[in-house]
Design a protein around this motif. Structure first.
Motif, PDB file in Angstrom:
ATOM      1  N   THR A   5       0.842  -1.200   0.000  1.00  0.00           N
ATOM      2  CA  THR A   5       0.000   0.000   0.000  1.00  0.00           C
ATOM      3  C   THR A   5       0.874   1.245   0.000  1.00  0.00           C
ATOM      4  OG1 THR A   5      -1.687  -1.179   1.285  1.00  0.00           O
ATOM      5  CG2 THR A   5      -1.843   1.226   1.208  1.00  0.00           C
ATOM      6  N   PRO A   6       0.681   2.147  -0.974  1.00  0.00           N
ATOM      7  CA  PRO A   6       1.471   3.393  -0.955  1.00  0.00           C
ATOM      8  C   PRO A   6       1.078   4.275   0.218  1.00  0.00           C
ATOM      9  CG  PRO A   6      -0.162   3.442  -2.716  1.00  0.00           C
ATOM     10  CD  PRO A   6      -0.203   2.056  -2.135  1.00  0.00           C
ATOM     11  N   LEU A   7       2.065   4.824   0.903  1.00  0.00           N
ATOM     12  CA  LEU A   7       1.847   5.664   2.082  1.00  0.00           C
ATOM     13  C   LEU A   7       2.532   7.005   1.871  1.00  0.00           C
ATOM     14  CD1 LEU A   7       2.140   4.612   5.797  1.00  0.00           C
ATOM     15  CD2 LEU A   7       3.358   6.631   4.982  1.00  0.00           C
ATOM     16  N   THR A   8       1.786   8.070   2.124  1.00  0.00           N
ATOM     17  CA  THR A   8       2.312   9.433   2.022  1.00  0.00           C
ATOM     18  C   THR A   8       2.307  10.072   3.401  1.00  0.00           C
ATOM     19  OG1 THR A   8       1.515   9.704  -0.250  1.00  0.00           O
ATOM     20  CG2 THR A   8       1.980  11.713   0.987  1.00  0.00           C
ATOM     21  N   VAL A   9       3.436  10.645   3.783  1.00  0.00           N
ATOM     22  CA  VAL A   9       3.548  11.354   5.051  1.00  0.00           C
ATOM     23  C   VAL A   9       3.397  12.851   4.792  1.00  0.00           C
ATOM     24  CG1 VAL A   9       5.063  11.953   6.984  1.00  0.00           C
ATOM     25  CG2 VAL A   9       5.041   9.611   6.090  1.00  0.00           C
ATOM     26  N   ILE A  10       2.496  13.490   5.531  1.00  0.00           N
ATOM     27  CA  ILE A  10       2.333  14.946   5.467  1.00  0.00           C
ATOM     28  C   ILE A  10       2.848  15.520   6.772  1.00  0.00           C
ATOM     29  CG2 ILE A  10       0.692  16.856   5.325  1.00  0.00           C
ATOM     30  CD1 ILE A  10      -1.072  15.106   3.588  1.00  0.00           C
ATOM     31  N   THR A  19      -3.902  20.145   7.826  1.00  0.00           N
ATOM     32  CA  THR A  19      -5.291  19.685   7.809  1.00  0.00           C
ATOM     33  C   THR A  19      -6.057  20.316   6.655  1.00  0.00           C
ATOM     34  OG1 THR A  19      -5.227  19.412  10.209  1.00  0.00           O
ATOM     35  CG2 THR A  19      -7.392  19.451   9.189  1.00  0.00           C
ATOM     36  N   THR A  20      -5.731  21.550   6.305  1.00  0.00           N
ATOM     37  CA  THR A  20      -6.326  22.169   5.117  1.00  0.00           C
ATOM     38  C   THR A  20      -5.991  21.359   3.872  1.00  0.00           C
ATOM     39  OG1 THR A  20      -6.194  24.377   6.104  1.00  0.00           O
ATOM     40  CG2 THR A  20      -6.379  24.272   3.710  1.00  0.00           C
ATOM     41  N   LEU A  21      -4.761  20.865   3.786  1.00  0.00           N
ATOM     42  CA  LEU A  21      -4.373  20.014   2.658  1.00  0.00           C
ATOM     43  C   LEU A  21      -5.178  18.723   2.661  1.00  0.00           C
ATOM     44  CD1 LEU A  21      -2.581  19.301   0.263  1.00  0.00           C
ATOM     45  CD2 LEU A  21      -0.843  18.492   1.881  1.00  0.00           C
ATOM     46  N   LEU A  22      -5.371  18.120   3.829  1.00  0.00           N
ATOM     47  CA  LEU A  22      -6.167  16.896   3.900  1.00  0.00           C
ATOM     48  C   LEU A  22      -7.602  17.137   3.447  1.00  0.00           C
ATOM     49  CD1 LEU A  22      -5.067  15.132   7.212  1.00  0.00           C
ATOM     50  CD2 LEU A  22      -4.645  14.398   4.869  1.00  0.00           C
ATOM     51  N   ARG A  23      -8.183  18.245   3.832  1.00  0.00           N
ATOM     52  CA  ARG A  23      -9.549  18.565   3.402  1.00  0.00           C
ATOM     53  C   ARG A  23      -9.604  18.701   1.883  1.00  0.00           C
ATOM     54  NH1 ARG A  23     -11.613  23.439   7.209  1.00  0.00           N
ATOM     55  NH2 ARG A  23     -13.673  22.861   6.407  1.00  0.00           N
ATOM     56  N   THR A 179       1.498  27.644  -2.899  1.00  0.00           N
ATOM     57  CA  THR A 179       0.059  27.386  -2.797  1.00  0.00           C
ATOM     58  C   THR A 179      -0.631  28.422  -1.926  1.00  0.00           C
ATOM     59  OG1 THR A 179       0.311  25.907  -0.880  1.00  0.00           O
ATOM     60  CG2 THR A 179       0.361  24.885  -3.055  1.00  0.00           C
ATOM     61  N   ILE A 180      -1.929  28.537  -2.122  1.00  0.00           N
ATOM     62  CA  ILE A 180      -2.832  29.306  -1.275  1.00  0.00           C
ATOM     63  C   ILE A 180      -3.876  28.335  -0.746  1.00  0.00           C
ATOM     64  CG2 ILE A 180      -4.515  31.186  -1.174  1.00  0.00           C
ATOM     65  CD1 ILE A 180      -3.032  32.476  -3.524  1.00  0.00           C
ATOM     66  N   ARG A 181      -3.969  28.213   0.568  1.00  0.00           N
ATOM     67  CA  ARG A 181      -4.861  27.247   1.214  1.00  0.00           C
ATOM     68  C   ARG A 181      -4.638  25.836   0.673  1.00  0.00           C
ATOM     69  NH1 ARG A 181      -8.200  29.204   4.705  1.00  0.00           N
ATOM     70  NH2 ARG A 181      -9.397  27.246   4.742  1.00  0.00           N
ATOM     71  N   CYS A 182      -3.389  25.527   0.350  1.00  0.00           N
ATOM     72  CA  CYS A 182      -2.977  24.192  -0.081  1.00  0.00           C
ATOM     73  C   CYS A 182      -3.739  23.685  -1.301  1.00  0.00           C
ATOM     74  CB  CYS A 182      -3.107  23.186   1.069  1.00  0.00           C
ATOM     75  SG  CYS A 182      -1.878  23.434   2.375  1.00  0.00           S
ATOM     76  N   GLN A 183      -4.165  24.605  -2.153  1.00  0.00           N
ATOM     77  CA  GLN A 183      -4.838  24.198  -3.385  1.00  0.00           C
ATOM     78  C   GLN A 183      -3.793  23.712  -4.376  1.00  0.00           C
ATOM     79  OE1 GLN A 183      -8.511  24.435  -3.843  1.00  0.00           O
ATOM     80  NE2 GLN A 183      -8.043  24.422  -1.645  1.00  0.00           N
ATOM     81  N   ILE A 184      -3.792  22.416  -4.648  1.00  0.00           N
ATOM     82  CA  ILE A 184      -2.794  21.810  -5.515  1.00  0.00           C
ATOM     83  C   ILE A 184      -3.412  20.630  -6.242  1.00  0.00           C
ATOM     84  CG2 ILE A 184      -1.960  20.396  -3.582  1.00  0.00           C
ATOM     85  CD1 ILE A 184       0.790  20.384  -4.873  1.00  0.00           C
ATOM     86  N   ASP A 185      -2.954  20.381  -7.441  1.00  0.00           N
ATOM     87  CA  ASP A 185      -3.382  19.209  -8.192  1.00  0.00           C
ATOM     88  C   ASP A 185      -2.931  17.973  -7.415  1.00  0.00           C
ATOM     89  OD1 ASP A 185      -3.715  17.083  -9.943  1.00  0.00           O
ATOM     90  OD2 ASP A 185      -3.077  18.215 -11.702  1.00  0.00           O
ATOM     91  N   PRO A 186      -3.863  17.119  -6.983  1.00  0.00           N
ATOM     92  CA  PRO A 186      -3.467  15.962  -6.169  1.00  0.00           C
ATOM     93  C   PRO A 186      -2.536  15.007  -6.899  1.00  0.00           C
ATOM     94  CG  PRO A 186      -5.779  15.816  -6.806  1.00  0.00           C
ATOM     95  CD  PRO A 186      -5.323  17.191  -7.160  1.00  0.00           C
ATOM     96  N   ASP A 187      -2.513  15.045  -8.232  1.00  0.00           N
ATOM     97  CA  ASP A 187      -1.584  14.185  -8.962  1.00  0.00           C
ATOM     98  C   ASP A 187      -0.136  14.547  -8.664  1.00  0.00           C
ATOM     99  OD1 ASP A 187      -3.597  12.728 -10.131  1.00  0.00           O
ATOM    100  OD2 ASP A 187      -3.648  13.915 -11.971  1.00  0.00           O
TER     101      ASP A 187
END
Length: 295
Positions: A5-10, A19-23, A179-187
């Motif tokens: 399972t791929p795991l990403t650490v934030i 948490t804004t990024l998680l949302r 970024t602003i409010r962690c708005q980023i392409d999830p890819d």
């Protein structure tokens, strides 16, 4: 061959926007996700923010996952994979965590997962206000495969290049995205494919921040609460939680003197305060907060 399972650490400092990024991830990623959260404080505010989303969640509270909770972390990962079998696992560390120990533990003790990458969220405004890079922050930067320089809307454009150069001086390999409010392409967050091994850490992590929590069923006067937030003791670096006003519950976010309120689902007042030597100021802070209660 068993698929890992791929795991990403934030990771990233207090109030940087993890948490804004998680949302944002939960709103934009259609895959089957599981999130493991580690919060600094007795009340799991961040976990409650994400409750109700279409995601499997587990919470590690009461300590730092990079040192005192490694055993609990391994057990939680094993349980999530056995019961949920997610397409991807995301781990959010507390803002005081040093992720090198966690990364090493993932490599050594969790063969059923594959560390896809470490994403470090940095507060651009915080880097300008508090330019010193301490030990924990340095490790958070050095461990990153991707750095999100967040809240760039709060700083002059002329400061952006200076901050990028500063971050690159600690980590020349990581990509840096503004970024602003962690708005980023999830890819851009996933599929990093981390290919460097983490050496075992040789230090003993001792978080320099303290925290205390407060809960209440009282209703709060909004004008009085605004005055309270505006004059919050400088020993408080981070505060977050839910506040009941006559117009409804709001999510309160305070970072280094900046704060905002966001309408939220009904909830009793629950607040967490974090700072250096903040416990010594607990009574004074709570006395001022209680002065805003409506009878």
């Amino acid at each position: 061959m068993t698929t890992r399972t791929p795991l990403t650490v934030i990771t990233g400092p207090l109030g940087s926007g993890k948490t804004t990024l998680l949302r944002h991830i939960l709103m934009t990623v259609p895959r089957k996700l599981a999130i493991l959260m580690n919060e600094f404080g007795e009340i799991a505010i961040d976990a409650k923010i994400l409750q109700g989303k279409n995601v499997e969640m587990a919470d590690l509270g009461g300590g730092c996952v990079c040192c005192s909770l490694l055993g609990e972390f391994e057990a939680a990962v094993n349980e999530i994979i056995a019961t949920v079998n997610p397409d991807r696992l995301v781990v959010e560390t507390t803002g005081v965590a040093e992720p090198d120990a966690l990364v090493f533990d993932i490599q050594e003790s969790l063969p059923q997962v594959r560390l896809d990458g470490v994403v470090t969220v940095m507060d651009a405004d915080g880097l300008i206000t508090y330019p010193q890079i301490g030990h924990t922050l340095r490790i958070q930067i050095e461990s990153a495969d991707l750095i999100l320089l967040n809240k760039v809307d709060l700083i002059p454009e002329s400061d952006q290049e200076h901050l990028i150069t500063k971050l690159q001086s600690y980590n020349a390999e990581a990509s840096i995205i503004l970024t602003i409010r962690c708005q980023i392409d999830p890819d851009l967050l996933f599929g990093i494919g981390r290919d460097r091994l983490q050496s075992p850490p040789h230090h003993r992590h001792q978080p320099e921040f303290e925290t205390f929590s407060y809960t209440s069923q009282a209703m709060y006067d909004p004008d009085c609460f605004s005055e309270f937030a505006n004059s919050l003791s400088p020993v408080v670096y981070r505060a977050k939680g839910f506040v009941q006003f006559p117009a409804g519950t709001h999510l309160f976010n305070f970072v280094a003197g900046r704060w905002d309120l966001e309408p939220f689902d009904p909830s009793p007042t629950e607040l967490v305060f974090i700072g250096k030597q903040v416990i010594a100021h607990r009574s004074a802070i709570l006395d001022r907060l209680k002065g805003c209660e409506q009878t």
